[in-house]
Enzyme design. Structure first.
Site, mmCIF file in Angstrom:
data_model
loop_
_atom_site.group_PDB
_atom_site.id
_atom_site.type_symbol
_atom_site.label_atom_id
_atom_site.label_comp_id
_atom_site.label_asym_id
_atom_site.label_seq_id
_atom_site.Cartn_x
_atom_site.Cartn_y
_atom_site.Cartn_z
ATOM 1 C CE LYS A 122 0.337 -4.074 27.806
ATOM 2 N NZ LYS A 122 0.160 -5.295 27.024
ATOM 3 C CG ASN A 123 -2.246 -4.395 31.139
ATOM 4 O OD1 ASN A 123 -2.016 -4.619 29.954
ATOM 5 N ND2 ASN A 123 -1.655 -5.064 32.110
ATOM 6 C CB CYS A 136 1.717 -12.784 25.444
ATOM 7 S SG CYS A 136 2.623 -11.228 25.383
ATOM 8 N NE ARG A 188 -3.463 -14.251 27.750
ATOM 9 C CZ ARG A 188 -2.915 -13.048 27.704
ATOM 10 N NH1 ARG A 188 -2.905 -12.284 28.753
ATOM 11 N NH2 ARG A 188 -2.374 -12.591 26.603
ATOM 12 C CG ASP A 232 1.052 -8.512 33.528
ATOM 13 O OD1 ASP A 232 1.022 -9.657 33.044
ATOM 14 O OD2 ASP A 232 0.318 -7.593 33.132
ATOM 15 N NE ARG A 243 1.835 -7.140 22.319
ATOM 16 C CZ ARG A 243 1.499 -8.083 23.192
ATOM 17 N NH1 ARG A 243 2.299 -9.077 23.446
ATOM 18 N NH2 ARG A 243 0.340 -8.022 23.812
#
Length: 428
Positions: free
Chosen positions: A22-23, A122, A127, A312, A404
């Site tokens: 995903k990232n 999230c 961030r 993560d 997600r």
């Protein structure tokens, strides 16, 4: 809002396929804005965040269409931004996902301007995007913040320069890399993130015609080019998904083989799991994770930028340590609010005490099923993992976070014997 119901206590046994990262995909997709030629991405995961990014790119004039992949079974899409029709990334789309800010560098590089809403995502800390903005300023962008939007312009075009990040930032590195690819002259990006997802983007850009040296190191040298071309690129396998299912095998004391696992990218996670008593055997792109009959021991973990232990994976590892013998100290150095899963795990009987950026976990033989609430993506899956190991029934609420980042989660776990099902929302 959907819920997931789990009846725990069954060791997982079987095989789980690992999809595209995903990232990585969320950085590769905006790269399509850098060229008027089509970019085809294979091994693209089917996730809510991917669909959100596709909708955002369409807002800018990028056509996103599914295509038949070369190998016949991996999902793929072609992204074609023949012409940029809008340089505004609106709040309604950007608020859903922090990675939306990754359109900023490409829009600025190709169109000379961008108006991007400050991002959401999230709730795991502030961030801030200030590191992204300082990097783009170094490349010649003029930036203002107005009414919740980043307004960036490059009236004279972007110009190569030295970009020094005061701390490692994955998204900031990706934005700077994409912007520098089309800037005039040479750029040096110092203290760059070394994550595999950054490397995947750099390799894709290089194949498109960018000139990048130092890929995989903390110093990237970019010689700007006037245009990039279209290519077909395979998204790197998802190391976080692989690590999550490795923990699922461990926490249920099962025996699972991960198919298509990026074994070379899992070193930090594998080291901790092996130290805790899990047996891991790699063979090509297959990774067998065995914990049947194993006594899982508490292991101290500190999150760090790659190649350190990934933030993560912190929540998943905490769930495992809650079932281990002895104690473990988990220290979070990346995000300041990433212990939001702790109260929910304690509802299931986990013994966890948080002291600032560290959590002491005292393992116990068995967790108990309970209704719990998901707060963010990785916290969500840590509760699923805990539910797989717990006695009785666990219901995880607000599972939209899971969608997600995890494709067909219930299906993959059920195929290995988990008693897990999705329940339709109850309006809450």
């Amino acid at each position: 809002m959907d819920r997931i119901r789990i009846v725990g206590g069954t060791p997982l046994k079987g095989q789980i396929p690992i999809g595209g990262a995903k990232n990585a995909a969320l950085a590769l997709m905006p790269a399509a804005l850098l060229t008027d030629q089509p970019l085809t991405l294979t091994n693209l995961p089917d996730l809510v965040d991917i669909r959100t990014m596709a909708t955002l790119l369409a807002q800018h004039g990028c056509a996103v269409s599914p295509v038949a992949p070369p190998n016949g079974h991996e999902p793929a899409s072609t992204l074609h931004a023949k012409r940029i029709t809008s340089t505004t990334a609106p709040y309604d789309l950007v608020r859903r996902m922090r990675a939306s800010v990754l359109v900023l560098g490409p829009l600025l590089a190709r169109a000379g301007e961008a108006r991007v809403s400050l991002p959401g995502g999230c709730a795991i800390g502030t961030r801030p995007v200030d590191l992204h903005l300082e990097a783009l300023k170094a490349l010649g962008a003029e930036i203002e913040l107005e009414e919740g939007y980043i307004k960036a312009t490059a009236p004279k075009g972007l110009t190569g320069n030295r970009v020094v990040f005061p701390k490692v930032t994955v998204g900031g590195t990706e934005n700077a890399l994409m912007a520098a690819a089309l800037a005039k002259g040479d750029s040096l990006i110092a203290n760059a993130a070394q994550e595999p997802e950054v490397c995947d983007l750099a390799h894709c850009l290089t194949a498109m015609g960018a000139r990048i040296e130092g890929i995989g190191t903390s110093t990237l040298q970019v010689s700007g080019v006037s245009a990039l071309g279209g290519i077909t690129h395979r998204v790197v396998p998802d190391r976080i998904e692989a690590g999550t299912y490795a923990v699922a095998a461990a926490i249920t004391r099962g025996d699972v083989t991960l198919l298509g696992a990026p074994n070379e990218l899992l070193t930090a996670v594998e080291k901790v799991l092996v130290e805790s008593g899990v047996e891991m055997t790699a063979e090509g792109d297959r990774l067998r994770v065995r914990a049947d009959g194993a006594e899982i021991r508490g292991v101290d973990v500190m999150t760090e930028p790659y190649p350190g232990f990934p933030t993560d994976m912190q929540a998943q590892m905490m769930a495992l340590m809650a079932t281990a013998s002895g104690s473990a100290l988990l220290t979070e150095t990346i995000f300041e609010n990433r212990f939001m899963h702790v109260p929910e795990l304690t509802r299931m009987g986990a013994r966890i005490n948080v002291h600032g950026a560290s959590a002491i976990v005292r393992g116990m033989p068995m967790l108990s099923g309970a209704p719990v609430m998901a707060t963010d993506l990785r916290a969500s899956v840590s509760l699923v993992l805990a539910g797989l190991a717990a006695r009785g029934e666990t219901v995880v609420n607000r599972v939209y976070h899971l969608d997600r980042g995890y494709e067909r989660l219930e299906e993959k776990l059920a195929a290995c014997g988990a008693h897990i099902e999705r329940l339709p929302g109850n309006g809450g």
